[in-house]
Design a protein around this motif. Structure first.
Motif, mmCIF file in Angstrom:
data_model
loop_
_atom_site.group_PDB
_atom_site.id
_atom_site.type_symbol
_atom_site.label_atom_id
_atom_site.label_comp_id
_atom_site.label_asym_id
_atom_site.label_seq_id
_atom_site.Cartn_x
_atom_site.Cartn_y
_atom_site.Cartn_z
ATOM 1 N N GLY A 1 0.794 -1.214 0.000
ATOM 2 C CA GLY A 1 0.000 0.000 0.000
ATOM 3 C C GLY A 1 0.830 1.268 0.000
ATOM 4 N N VAL A 2 2.153 1.124 0.196
ATOM 5 C CA VAL A 2 3.080 2.259 0.136
ATOM 6 C C VAL A 2 3.964 2.134 -1.103
ATOM 7 C CG1 VAL A 2 4.976 3.447 1.313
ATOM 8 C CG2 VAL A 2 3.053 2.552 2.640
ATOM 9 N N PHE A 3 4.612 0.995 -1.237
ATOM 10 C CA PHE A 3 5.417 0.680 -2.422
ATOM 11 C C PHE A 3 4.624 -0.237 -3.350
ATOM 12 C CE2 PHE A 3 9.104 -2.200 -3.931
ATOM 13 C CZ PHE A 3 9.252 -1.483 -5.116
ATOM 14 N N TYR A 4 4.079 -1.307 -2.792
ATOM 15 C CA TYR A 4 3.297 -2.243 -3.587
ATOM 16 C C TYR A 4 1.831 -1.805 -3.652
ATOM 17 C CZ TYR A 4 7.280 -5.398 -2.852
ATOM 18 O OH TYR A 4 8.527 -5.943 -2.817
ATOM 19 N N PRO A 5 1.185 -1.984 -4.792
ATOM 20 C CA PRO A 5 -0.264 -1.717 -4.853
ATOM 21 C C PRO A 5 -1.025 -2.592 -3.866
ATOM 22 C CG PRO A 5 0.668 -1.984 -7.059
ATOM 23 C CD PRO A 5 1.743 -2.394 -6.087
ATOM 24 N N ASP A 6 -2.119 -2.063 -3.352
ATOM 25 C CA ASP A 6 -2.907 -2.795 -2.356
ATOM 26 C C ASP A 6 -3.365 -4.152 -2.849
ATOM 27 O OD1 ASP A 6 -2.911 -0.955 -0.191
ATOM 28 O OD2 ASP A 6 -4.361 0.297 -1.251
ATOM 29 N N ASP A 7 -3.664 -4.256 -4.141
ATOM 30 C CA ASP A 7 -4.233 -5.492 -4.668
ATOM 31 C C ASP A 7 -3.189 -6.439 -5.257
ATOM 32 O OD1 ASP A 7 -3.571 -3.908 -6.811
ATOM 33 O OD2 ASP A 7 -5.454 -4.201 -7.908
ATOM 34 N N LEU A 8 -1.902 -6.150 -5.046
ATOM 35 C CA LEU A 8 -0.854 -7.012 -5.603
ATOM 36 C C LEU A 8 -0.710 -8.271 -4.751
ATOM 37 C CD1 LEU A 8 1.508 -7.075 -7.786
ATOM 38 C CD2 LEU A 8 2.989 -6.402 -5.880
ATOM 39 N N PRO A 9 -0.814 -9.472 -5.332
ATOM 40 C CA PRO A 9 -0.585 -10.701 -4.560
ATOM 41 C C PRO A 9 0.857 -10.743 -4.044
ATOM 42 C CG PRO A 9 -1.649 -11.188 -6.657
ATOM 43 C CD PRO A 9 -1.201 -9.759 -6.727
ATOM 44 N N GLN A 10 1.025 -11.257 -2.845
ATOM 45 C CA GLN A 10 2.356 -11.285 -2.250
ATOM 46 C C GLN A 10 3.341 -12.075 -3.109
ATOM 47 O OE1 GLN A 10 2.363 -12.382 1.877
ATOM 48 N NE2 GLN A 10 4.590 -12.444 2.031
ATOM 49 N N ARG A 11 2.859 -13.086 -3.805
ATOM 50 C CA ARG A 11 3.757 -13.914 -4.613
ATOM 51 C C ARG A 11 4.357 -13.143 -5.783
ATOM 52 N NH1 ARG A 11 -1.395 -15.167 -6.271
ATOM 53 N NH2 ARG A 11 -1.781 -15.120 -8.531
ATOM 54 N N ARG A 12 3.784 -11.968 -6.083
ATOM 55 C CA ARG A 12 4.273 -11.181 -7.215
ATOM 56 C C ARG A 12 5.099 -9.972 -6.769
ATOM 57 N NH1 ARG A 12 -0.057 -9.588 -11.459
ATOM 58 N NH2 ARG A 12 1.902 -9.013 -12.501
ATOM 59 N N GLU A 13 5.464 -9.918 -5.501
ATOM 60 C CA GLU A 13 6.195 -8.746 -5.003
ATOM 61 C C GLU A 13 7.583 -8.631 -5.620
ATOM 62 O OE1 GLU A 13 3.933 -8.070 -0.729
ATOM 63 O OE2 GLU A 13 5.912 -9.025 -0.759
ATOM 64 N N LEU A 14 8.289 -9.736 -5.752
ATOM 65 C CA LEU A 14 9.612 -9.661 -6.383
ATOM 66 C C LEU A 14 9.485 -9.238 -7.837
ATOM 67 C CD1 LEU A 14 12.632 -9.992 -6.543
ATOM 68 C CD2 LEU A 14 12.304 -12.459 -6.874
ATOM 69 N N GLU A 15 8.517 -9.789 -8.533
ATOM 70 C CA GLU A 15 8.286 -9.388 -9.924
ATOM 71 C C GLU A 15 8.078 -7.873 -10.018
ATOM 72 O OE1 GLU A 15 4.777 -9.864 -13.306
ATOM 73 O OE2 GLU A 15 4.897 -11.303 -11.650
ATOM 74 N N TYR A 16 7.270 -7.334 -9.135
ATOM 75 C CA TYR A 16 6.982 -5.893 -9.150
ATOM 76 C C TYR A 16 8.225 -5.086 -8.783
ATOM 77 C CZ TYR A 16 4.629 -1.481 -8.065
ATOM 78 O OH TYR A 16 4.242 -0.163 -8.037
ATOM 79 N N ALA A 17 8.903 -5.472 -7.694
ATOM 80 C CA ALA A 17 10.070 -4.720 -7.218
ATOM 81 C C ALA A 17 11.185 -4.703 -8.252
ATOM 82 C CB ALA A 17 10.573 -5.317 -5.909
#
Length: 245
Positions: A16-32
Motif C-alpha cells: 500500500g506504500v510501495f506495492y499496490p494494495d491489490d498485488l498478490p504477495q507472490r508477485r512482489e519480487l516481480e513488481y520490485a
C-alpha cells in the motif's frame, strides 16, 4: 553501470506504500524488480537457501536485474576469520550460481566488534574465490569497526579486487577507499517523509553515484533508516540518474 535497490522485497509495511494494495504477495519480487534495478538479499545471511529458490528468483526478474547476496553470518561472526573456509564453501555451493547473470556482488558483513587484524583479515580474503561454477564472483567486505579505516586493510582488498563497503548516513564507518573495479554503497539514513530523503540529500547521493560511476560499476542499496520509505528513496535516485543521462 549503476544498480540501485533495497534490502529484500517481503516487508509488510511496503504494501500500500510501495506495492499496490491489490498485488498478490507472490508477485512482489516481480513488481520490485521492475521498479528497481537491484536487490540485496539478506536472508542468505541468516541461513541457507535452496537452489530452487535461486532459480525461482532468477526466473521472476528481468534479464538486466542484479541480486547482491549477504554472505552467511556463520562465516563472518567468528573470532578467527581465517577458520571460515567450510562456511564459505557451503555458501558458494548452496545454489547461488542458479542466479546466472543476475548474480551480483557478495557482501561479507563483519560484526561491529570485529577489529582489523591484518594477518587474519588477509587469510579470510584468500578464502573468497574469483569464480564458482564458471561464473565470476565479486566480493565486498562490510567492515563495521573504525579500525578498518586503515591503509593496510584497503591494500589487502585492493590486491584481490575486493570492495570495501561504504556505509552512508549511519553510525558505522564510511570507508571511502577505492579497492576494486566496482563500489558498494549502503545508505542508512532515510526518515519518515514520502521520499525517504530530502531533495538536497537525494541530489547529494545522486552526485556521489555519478562521480563513482565515472570509472567503475556501482551497487547502491537504501537500507535501514525508516525502512518503509526505502523503496521511494531508491526510485528517486534512479530517476535523478536517468535525468542526468
Amino acid at each position: 553501470m549503476i544498480r540501485i535497490g533495497i534490502g529484500g522485497w517481503n516487508f509488510a509495511p511496503w504494501r500500500g506504500v510501495f506495492y499496490p494494495d491489490d498485488l498478490p504477495q507472490r508477485r512482489e519480487l516481480e513488481y520490485a524488480s521492475r521498479a528497481l534495478t537491484s536487490i540485496e538479499i539478506n536472508a542468505t545471511y541468516y541461513g541457507s537457501q535452496k537452489p530452487a529458490s535461486f532459480r525461482k528468483w532468477h526466473d521472476q526478474t528481468p534479464d538486466d536485474f542484479i541480486f547482491a547476496l549477504k554472505g552467511p553470518r556463520y562465516a563472518t561472526n567468528r573470532r578467527v576469520l581465517a577458520e571460515a573456509g567450510d562456511s564459505v564453501q557451503r555458501f558458494l555451493t548452496s545454489g547461488i550460481t542458479e542466479l546466472g547473470t543476475r548474480l551480483g556482488p557478495l557482501n561479507w558483513q563483519l560484526p561491529e566488534t570485529k577489529r582489523f587484524d591484518a594477518e587474519d583479515f588477509g587469510a579470510f580474503l584468500s578464502l573468497l574465490p574469483d569464480s564458482h561454477d564458471g561464473i565470476p564472483l565479486r566480493h565486498a567486505i562490510e567492515a563495521r569497526h573504525d579500525s578498518f579505516a586503515d591503509d593496510k586493510a584497503a591494500a589487502l582488498c585492493r590486491d584481490r579486487n575486493i570492495a570495501l563497503v561504504r556505509a552512508g548516513d549511519s553510525k558505522f564507518p564510511d570507508i571511502d577507499a577505492r579497492t576494486a573495479d566496482f563500489a558498494y554503497l549502503r545508505l542508512m539514513g532515510t526518515t519518515d517523509i514520502p521520499s525517504g530523503y530530502s531533495d538536497a540529500d537525494l541530489d547529494r547521493w545522486a552526485a556521489t553515484a555519478r562521480a563513482i560511476a565515472q570509472d567503475r560499476d556501482l551497487y547502491l542499496y537504501v537500507i535501514s533508516g525508516e525502512k518503509r520509505r526505502n523503496p521511494a528513496a531508491a526510485m528517486a535516485l534512479i530517476d535523478r540518474l536517468k535525468d542526468a543521462g
